[in-house]
Motif scaffolding. Structure first.
Motif, short mmCIF file in Angstrom:
data_model
loop_
_atom_site.label_atom_id
_atom_site.label_comp_id
_atom_site.label_asym_id
_atom_site.label_seq_id
_atom_site.Cartn_x
_atom_site.Cartn_y
_atom_site.Cartn_z
N ARG A 48 6.26 -32.30 26.19
CA ARG A 48 7.55 -32.92 27.03
C ARG A 48 7.23 -34.39 27.05
O ARG A 48 7.45 -34.84 28.17
CB ARG A 48 7.83 -31.96 28.15
N MET A 80 4.05 -25.43 25.57
CA MET A 80 4.95 -24.34 25.82
C MET A 80 4.35 -22.93 25.60
O MET A 80 4.87 -21.86 25.96
CB MET A 80 6.03 -24.47 24.55
N HIS A 94 7.68 -17.87 18.93
CA HIS A 94 8.57 -18.73 18.12
C HIS A 94 8.68 -18.23 16.77
O HIS A 94 8.09 -17.35 16.18
CB HIS A 94 7.67 -20.15 17.88
N GLY A 117 10.12 -29.79 22.73
CA GLY A 117 9.21 -29.15 23.82
C GLY A 117 7.93 -29.72 23.77
O GLY A 117 7.26 -30.31 24.78
N ASP A 133 13.10 -26.35 22.09
CA ASP A 133 13.45 -25.33 23.09
C ASP A 133 15.06 -25.11 22.66
O ASP A 133 15.64 -25.97 21.77
CB ASP A 133 14.06 -26.18 24.38
N THR A 134 15.52 -23.81 22.53
CA THR A 134 16.52 -23.21 21.95
C THR A 134 17.56 -22.95 23.03
O THR A 134 18.74 -22.47 22.62
CB THR A 134 16.47 -21.74 21.14
N ALA A 142 19.34 -18.45 24.61
CA ALA A 142 18.04 -19.25 25.11
C ALA A 142 16.82 -17.95 24.84
O ALA A 142 16.54 -17.22 25.75
CB ALA A 142 18.26 -19.20 26.68
N VAL A 145 11.57 -19.88 20.65
CA VAL A 145 11.57 -21.13 20.36
C VAL A 145 11.49 -21.31 18.78
O VAL A 145 11.19 -20.36 18.10
CB VAL A 145 10.18 -21.64 20.83
#
Length: 182
Positions: A48, A80, A94, A117, A133-134, A142, A145
Motif C-alpha cells: 500500500r 496482503m 490470488h 495492494g 485489490d478486486t 470483492a 486478489v
C-alpha cells in the motif's frame, strides 16, 4: 481467459504451515514435485505504497499448465498475505496472470481503476509482480486478489522448468529445495 489479463496461469494459496500444505498436495492430490524456497529474497517490496520487509517461504508446482503457489509469511510485516490471514482466512488468495509486456499490463490495470495492494521485485527488473485489490473498479466482485507477474526474464524460465518437471513426475523426490531467488 480474461480479455484484460489473458489466461489464469497460477492459483496462489496463503497458508499458515507450508510444509503441511505441500504434504496435502502431494499425498491427497498427488500434485508435484514442489520447488520450495525457504526464504524468498526480494529486491524490494511495498505494501500500500510503503516499504515492507516481508519474509516469505514459497513452494511451486504445476497441475497441467496451471501453477500452484503456496505462500507462508514468516514475519508480521505488512502485506496482503498478512491481511488475508488476519481476516481469518487461509487458502486461495490470488489468481495470477503472466506477461512479457509487464509495464503495459500494469499501466492498463491502474488506468481501469484497479487499486494496487502490494508489489515487489525478485531477481532484477524482469522479476516484477503486483497484486491488485478486486474491490475496484466499481461493481467488481470483492473476492480473489489479482496478481500480474513479469515472466520475460529468469522467473519465466524457472516457471517453465517447474511445469516441465510436473509433466512426467512419478512421485519421487516430491519436495525440491531451491536456493536463492525464485
Amino acid at each position: 481467459m480474461s480479455r484484460l489479463f489473458g489466461p489464469v496461469r497460477q492459483n496462489g494459496y496463503v497458508v499458515r504451515d507450508i510444509e503441511a500444505a505441500m504434504k496435502h498436495w502431494i499425498e491427497v492430490l498427488q500434485v508435484g514435485p514442489w520447488f520450495y524456497i525457504d526464504r524468498v529474497q526480494t529486491d524490494w517490496f511495498c505494501h500500500r505504497g510503503q516499504d515492507s520487509a516481508v519474509e516469505l517461504s514459497i513452494a511451486l508446482a504445476n497441475s497441467g499448465d496451471l501453477q500452484i503457489e503456496l505462500i507462508q509469511q514468516r514475519n508480521d510485516a505488512p502485506s496482503m498475505y498478512k491481511e488475508f490471514l488476519d481476516s481469518g482466512r487461509e487458502g486461495l488468495q490470488h489468481v495470477a496472470f503472466w506477461s512479457t509486456d509487464y509495464q503495459s499490463l500494469y499501466d492498463r490495470a491502474l488506468g481501469l481503476g484497479y487499486r494496487l495492494g502490494h508489489e515487489g521485485q525478485i531477481g532484477g527488473e524482469q522479476g516484477r509482480f503486483a497484486y491488485f485489490d478486486t474491490g475496484a473498479p466499481a461493481n467488481a466482485h470483492a473476492g480473489t486478489v489479482v496478481e500480474i507477474s513479469d515472466i520475460s526474464g529468469n522467473k519465466g524460465r524457472f516457471f517453465e522448468y517447474v511445469r516441465k518437471r510436473a509433466q512426467d513426475w512419478d512421485g519421487t523426490d516430491p519436495i525440491r529445495p531451491v536456493q536463492g531467488r525464485s
